[in-house]
Each structure stands twice: as C-alpha cells, then as structure tokens.
Design an enzyme around this catalytic site. Structure first.
Site, PDB file in Angstrom:
ATOM      1  N   LYS A  70       0.809  -1.222   0.000  1.00 38.97           N
ATOM      2  CA  LYS A  70       0.000   0.000   0.000  1.00 38.97           C
ATOM      3  C   LYS A  70       0.843   1.274   0.000  1.00 38.97           C
ATOM      4  O   LYS A  70       0.502   2.253  -0.661  1.00 38.97           O
ATOM      5  CB  LYS A  70      -0.963   0.006   1.195  1.00 38.97           C
ATOM      6  CG  LYS A  70      -2.108  -0.989   1.046  1.00 38.97           C
ATOM      7  CD  LYS A  70      -3.105  -0.887   2.184  1.00 38.97           C
ATOM      8  CE  LYS A  70      -4.280  -1.817   1.954  1.00 38.97           C
ATOM      9  NZ  LYS A  70      -5.310  -1.698   2.988  1.00 38.97           N
ATOM     10  N   ASP A 106     -10.609   2.635   1.950  1.00 41.10           N
ATOM     11  CA  ASP A 106     -10.860   1.913   3.214  1.00 41.10           C
ATOM     12  C   ASP A 106     -11.664   2.749   4.214  1.00 41.10           C
ATOM     13  O   ASP A 106     -12.620   2.273   4.822  1.00 41.10           O
ATOM     14  CB  ASP A 106      -9.531   1.507   3.877  1.00 41.10           C
ATOM     15  CG  ASP A 106      -8.882   0.328   3.179  1.00 41.10           C
ATOM     16  OD1 ASP A 106      -9.600  -0.476   2.571  1.00 41.10           O
ATOM     17  OD2 ASP A 106      -7.633   0.221   3.257  1.00 41.10           O
TER      18      ASP A 106
END
Ligand code: ATR
Length: 272
Positions: A70, A106
């Site tokens: 990420k 997210d």
C-alpha cells in the site's frame, strides 16, 4: 464470456490467494453485465513499482492493493487523492486518461458501512479507535473528514498512536479510560480474528448507548460484537467495510454504480 474485449482488474499482494476481492468484484461485474474480469496476482515485496508498470503496459483497467504494497504504490502512482497524500497508503488505482490515480477507499468504506448499519452519522461523535495501523489510520482520517468531534487513539505501541494522532486536529492519544465516554468504539486491530477468541476491550466498559464497530470480519461474529450485543449496544460488523471499500473501488474503475447487494452476498458466501 471472456473475449478479446474483456477488461481486466486485479488485486496485488503477498499473500493474496485468500483474498475475497475476486469473488466480490466478479459478482459485481456479473450483476451489472460488464465485460470485466477480476483476478488475484501475487506480487513479492519490493516489486510494487514493476506491478504498476505492468498495469500501464498490459492496459489493466483497475487495481486493488493489499499488504505489503500500500505504501509503495502510493509513492509510485501519477496522481494521489487527498486521502492517499495524507495517509501515504493506497488500496485502489484507477485510470484517468493516461494517468494512474491512487485512492484509498478503506476509510470511506468504513463510514458508509457505519451509516448504513447503525443509522448514525459520525458528525459530532466522540470516538475511540483501537489500533494505529494502516486500517486504523484510514478510519481516523475518514471519521475526521466526516465531522467526528474527537477521536481517542488507543494502541499497544505508543509511537504508532502518536503518529496516528498527527492525522487530524481532533485526534489525540487516548487510553482505556476514554472508552466509557465514547459514542462509537472502533476495533481496528486484528484482535478477535480467526480462532483468537479474545476481545480488545473489557466487556464491562460497554453500554447500550454506544455503537461498537469491529473491522474484523472473520469470524463474522467476533467476541467484541458478542459482548457489545450482550450490553445492548448497536453493533457494526467488519464485512460492511470490506464490501463498501470494494464498492467504492468498483465505481472508480468502471464509472458504474456498485451493486451492493450482489457484492454483499458474494462476500458472505466466500466467507462460508
Ligand atoms: P492493518 O493494515 O490491518 O491495520 P497493521 O498496520 O499491522 O495492520 O496494524 C495492526 C494493528 O493491530 C496495530 O495497531 C497493532 O498494534 P501495534 O501497533 O502495537 O502493533 C494492533 N494489534 C495487533 N495485534 C494486537 C494484539 N495482540 N493486541 C493489541 N493490538 C494488536
């Protein structure tokens, strides 16, 4: 039918074979009649920039990113959304013309699940977030953007809590003493996952006025959620965040409204 026109989307990570994303996204493509296919691609640590080059070269239309890539993908995209610029972490890459845009869905996925499942809005809430890892940071950033009044960050390792508190003016390092005062408690640690069987908080601090959210979705009913229900609290399970971060990614990739019901069913069935 897969044809010469089929567009490809993928999730990269290591490990990635256990990912529920292919089941969720392929169900969404089927429900919307899109000629797209979604696969899981194992990519070793250190190879994230080359995976992004491959996305360009092969014309892959959308990419989700999981551990351990990420941060590296956030640094390698052409354009960062404000969430990615702040968090330094990216879970979703989509195309805008010739450019690869890195986004982080997210946190907004969590807020959408919270709103839908509890009927409550984070605006004005006092929140306690357990954890200070990648998921916790995305949730803290999103809750702050959606108007939370105060966020107490409670984490086992103090330096990570200190770093997470820098994400927003309304975030501070907290302790378990803050749990009593919270309107919303979010477990963003891995405590309770799998056969762990433990709760990240003492169940006696929970009360019926609170909303208790767990990002752990396996098991579906975590020890924390059981304790919260026993206390009469409103509960929000982890599957909603998983589905809604995927739904936001799907919409970035395709420009089509996500079929939430089909995606939820696919996630639930894949977990079984
Ligand atoms: P993710 O990307 O899923 O957030 P992460 O960045 O590794 O994963 O963060 C995991 C979080 O769970 C951290 O807040 C971690 O606490 P530390 O920062 O102290 O490591 C927390 N965590 C994991 N196992 C834990 C445990 N047994 N007890 C308390 N906290 C735990």
């Amino acid at each position: 039918m897969i044809s010469g026109h089929t567009q490809l989307a993928a999730v990269i990570g290591d490990p990635v074979r256990h990912s529920l994303s292919p089941a969720i996204h392929n169900a969404a493509f089927e429900a919307t009649g899109l000629d797209w296919l979604y696969v899981a691609l194992p990519v070793a640590a250190g190879s994230a920039p080359r995976a992004l080059d491959a996305m360009r070269t092969l014309g892959i239309s959308g990419l989700n990113v999981t551990m351990p890539h990420k941060d590296a993908i956030a640094a390698a995209v052409d354009v960062q959304t404000p969430a990615v610029a702040k968090l330094g972490a990216c879970n979703c890459v989509f195309r805008h013309g010739d450019q690869l845009v890195g986004d982080n869905t997210d946190g907004d996925g969590f807020v959408t699940a919270l709103r839908l499942e509890s009927g409550a809005d984070p605006a004005g809430m006092r929140v306690a977030v357990l954890g200070a890892g990648g998921a916790a940071r995305a949730i803290i950033d999103a809750l702050a953007r959606h108007g939370a009044a105060r966020i107490d960050i409670i984490n086992r390792t103090a330096p990570r809590a200190n770093a997470a508190a820098l994400l927003s003016d309304i975030a501070v390092v907290g302790s378990s003493a803050d749990l009593h005062h919270a309107d919303l408690i979010v477990n963003a640690t891995s405590v309770g996952m799998g056969d762990d069987g433990s709760s990240p908080v003492d169940p006696t601090v929970l009360c019926s006025e609170q909303i208790i959210a767990d990002i752990v979705y396996n098991p579906f009913q975590t020890p924390l959620l059981s304790a919260a229900q026993a206390a009469g609290a409103t509960t929000v399970g982890g599957l909603g965040m998983l589905v809604h971060q995927a739904a936001a990614s799907f919409e970035r990739f395709t420009g089509v409204t996500a079929p939430i019901e089909a995606m939820t069913t696919a996630a639930t069935n894949a977990l079984r």
